[in-house]
Scaffold this active site. Sequence first.
Site, PDB file in Angstrom:
ATOM      1  N   GLY A  21       0.903  -1.227  -0.059  1.00 35.01           N
ATOM      2  CA  GLY A  21       0.061  -0.118   0.058  1.00 35.01           C
ATOM      3  C   GLY A  21       0.956   1.257   0.176  1.00 35.01           C
ATOM      4  N   ALA A  24      -0.132   8.888   1.718  1.00 31.77           N
ATOM      5  CA  ALA A  24       0.423  10.335   1.156  1.00 31.77           C
ATOM      6  C   ALA A  24       1.661  10.295   2.134  1.00 31.77           C
ATOM      7  CB  ALA A  24      -0.400  11.105   1.920  1.00 31.77           C
ATOM      8  N   VAL A  28       3.426   0.963   2.822  1.00 30.39           N
ATOM      9  CA  VAL A  28       3.195  -0.217   3.634  1.00 30.39           C
ATOM     10  C   VAL A  28       3.472  -1.571   2.922  1.00 30.39           C
ATOM     11  CG1 VAL A  28       1.211  -1.370   5.076  1.00 30.39           C
ATOM     12  CG2 VAL A  28       1.145   0.871   4.406  1.00 30.39           C
ATOM     13  N   LYS A  44       4.491  -0.206   8.433  1.00 32.57           N
ATOM     14  CA  LYS A  44       4.241   0.920   7.734  1.00 32.57           C
ATOM     15  C   LYS A  44       5.401   1.747   7.837  1.00 32.57           C
ATOM     16  CE  LYS A  44       0.766   4.565   7.930  1.00 32.57           C
ATOM     17  NZ  LYS A  44      -0.824   4.513   7.879  1.00 32.57           N
ATOM     18  N   ASP A 142      -8.797  10.760  11.793  1.00 31.05           N
ATOM     19  CA  ASP A 142      -8.713  10.454  10.386  1.00 31.05           C
ATOM     20  C   ASP A 142      -9.809   9.087  10.125  1.00 31.05           C
ATOM     21  OD1 ASP A 142      -7.871  11.138   8.033  1.00 31.05           O
ATOM     22  OD2 ASP A 142      -5.895  10.085   8.214  1.00 31.05           O
TER      23      ASP A 142
HETATM   24  N1  LIG Z   1      -2.222  -3.301   8.667  1.00 32.27           N
HETATM   25  C1  LIG Z   1      -2.636  -3.361   7.177  1.00 32.27           C
HETATM   26  N2  LIG Z   1      -2.964  -4.689   6.591  1.00 32.27           N
HETATM   27  C2  LIG Z   1      -3.086  -4.362   5.215  1.00 32.27           C
HETATM   28  N3  LIG Z   1      -2.956  -3.766   4.559  1.00 32.27           N
HETATM   29  C3  LIG Z   1      -2.741  -2.391   5.070  1.00 32.27           C
HETATM   30  C4  LIG Z   1      -2.364  -2.232   6.610  1.00 32.27           C
HETATM   31  N4  LIG Z   1      -2.007  -0.946   6.769  1.00 32.27           N
HETATM   32  C5  LIG Z   1      -2.256  -0.405   5.331  1.00 32.27           C
HETATM   33  N5  LIG Z   1      -2.478  -1.096   4.426  1.00 32.27           N
HETATM   34  C6  LIG Z   1      -2.799  -0.947   3.101  1.00 32.27           C
HETATM   35  O1  LIG Z   1      -1.990  -0.026   2.667  1.00 32.27           O
HETATM   36  C7  LIG Z   1      -2.682   1.265   1.979  1.00 32.27           C
HETATM   37  C8  LIG Z   1      -2.116   2.484   2.646  1.00 32.27           C
HETATM   38  O2  LIG Z   1      -1.899   2.789   3.761  1.00 32.27           O
HETATM   39  P1  LIG Z   1      -1.769   4.135   4.611  1.00 32.27           P
HETATM   40  O3  LIG Z   1      -2.294   4.307   5.914  1.00 32.27           O
HETATM   41  O4  LIG Z   1      -0.201   4.457   4.344  1.00 32.27           O
HETATM   42  O5  LIG Z   1      -2.629   5.411   3.669  1.00 32.27           O
HETATM   43  P2  LIG Z   1      -4.162   5.660   3.468  1.00 32.27           P
HETATM   44  O6  LIG Z   1      -4.580   5.386   5.067  1.00 32.27           O
HETATM   45  O7  LIG Z   1      -4.723   4.561   2.456  1.00 32.27           O
HETATM   46  O8  LIG Z   1      -3.881   6.900   2.986  1.00 32.27           O
HETATM   47  P3  LIG Z   1      -3.569   8.429   3.716  1.00 32.27           P
HETATM   48  O9  LIG Z   1      -2.215   8.369   3.629  1.00 32.27           O
HETATM   49  O10 LIG Z   1      -4.509   9.539   2.960  1.00 32.27           O
HETATM   50  O11 LIG Z   1      -3.914   8.203   5.212  1.00 32.27           O
HETATM   51  C9  LIG Z   1      -4.026   1.196   2.768  1.00 32.27           C
HETATM   52  O12 LIG Z   1      -4.950   1.571   2.008  1.00 32.27           O
HETATM   53  C10 LIG Z   1      -4.178  -0.164   2.810  1.00 32.27           C
HETATM   54  O13 LIG Z   1      -4.749  -0.969   1.694  1.00 32.27           O
END
Ligand SMILES: Nc1ncnc2c1ncn2[C@@H]1O[C@H](COP(=O)(O)OP(=O)(O)OP(=O)(O)O)[C@@H](O)[C@H]1O
Length: 448
Positions: A21, A24, A28, A44, A142
Amino acid sequence: MPEGGDWPSCVEQFPLEKKIGQGAFATVYKAHCPAKANVAVAIKVMDLENINSSFEDIRQEVQMMRMSDHPNILRCYCSFVHECQLWLVMQMMEKGSCLHVMTQAKRMGMGEGMREEWLAYILKESLQGLKYFHDQGQIHRDVKAGNILLDGEGHVRLADFGVSGWLINSGDRRQTTKTFVGTPCWMAPEVMEQIDGYDYKADIWSFGITALELAKGYAPYAHFAPMKVLIMTIQQEAPSLKSYPDDKSVDGEPFSRGFREIVRLCLQKDPKKRPTCTTLLNHKYFGKRSKDSLVSELLAKVETVGEQDVENTPRLPGTGPAYVSHDGAETLRAGAAGIARGEGGGKGEYQDTVKAGKEERLADGSKKGPAAEEEFVRGTTWVFDDGSQVILRAEAQDGKGAAEGSEGQKGTDGTKNRENKGGGDDDASFYDDFEKLTKGENFKDGDA
Ligand SMILES: Nc1ncnc2c1ncn2[C@@H]1O[C@H](COP(=O)(O)OP(=O)(O)OP(=O)(O)O)[C@@H](O)[C@H]1O
């Protein structure tokens, strides 16, 4: 599930396998931890450049995340700093976020948004997680589909608690402190205005927006540029299914009265009128909800994260982070008061208005009578994810206002400003430029 026990806190113990993933502020990855029976984890990785909090604050918050123990809250196993990055080792949720699931479903031709029985279950579970935060006196800040994670068995967990508070725009740190405020489409009006501060009810607004997002596949004003989202949220009636071109579900069915009622209750502009999580959970809409069809009809069809390459889907304009720049508490408190909470902001009457001094200026440069007696601040700046800025500035003494729109990171000093110091024609051309600036042209492809 490898709860408890000491987790290793060095990169060697978490060989990264695949990017799953991209947000911004973070990337991940999937990894396995040999020291913990080779369990799969999601890591992350955040650039310290983007982090505005002290390590002590982060350490305490991570500690709290680690101690959070609720079936609807994502577990954080450990965290550590590696070179200039913060690594958060988290529970793996195999289907990723609801946003990710909806994007995949759309690609598979399943349409945009979720069927009501799926989303009602997801909302109920998320609400239980949110209640857990609120009961501990915490605000999530958020709540959105991108932060609601799913696994293959239909378990739902709320992620990213606290993380938004650590972040800043990595842009120009020299000039001013940029406090992460939120993502415009999900932000409650009182968070944008920053007049009397805000409380946990801001999460209830975001929850209402998330309900619409899950229903239709995107947040109500997602197609508008961020500044416009701010103005519309403050000026117009609260969004609802009517904010979309049609109000039907992805399967062509109308949404239930219960769903509409939940959305209406959450999206009340007066935070005091919004229900608490407990009240919402007692609503009969959340009575008996099953995950069966979500699992068999949706999640079974969606690939597990890490099995496909992560594409950087461009963000819709209003879905990137926004910050408010301020020189001190004084400015932050007044916040976006410079954005007119227009009396003319009725349904369908959207006007690009910026209040300056004691006047309200309309997009055509004309004035709309005396504005409310408000204290205006000098230089309240909203900064958006693409680097664009809108500076709302007021000279309360002489009644002449100035508003500047600037595109960030242009020119040698890092900023290119478009100035306007009041005056009709100038105002009109300012608004022309402003309109251009906020149309989303500056959003780079691949900005995910
Ligand atoms: N613990 C997790 N297990 C599986 N996938 C995850 C996990 N955490 C994040 N992801 C995947 O990674 C993506 C990016 O996560 P991230 O929290 O960095 O950004 P976001 O929440 O989608 O966007 P923003 O940066 O605007 O908050 C998520 O949309 C999700 O699909």
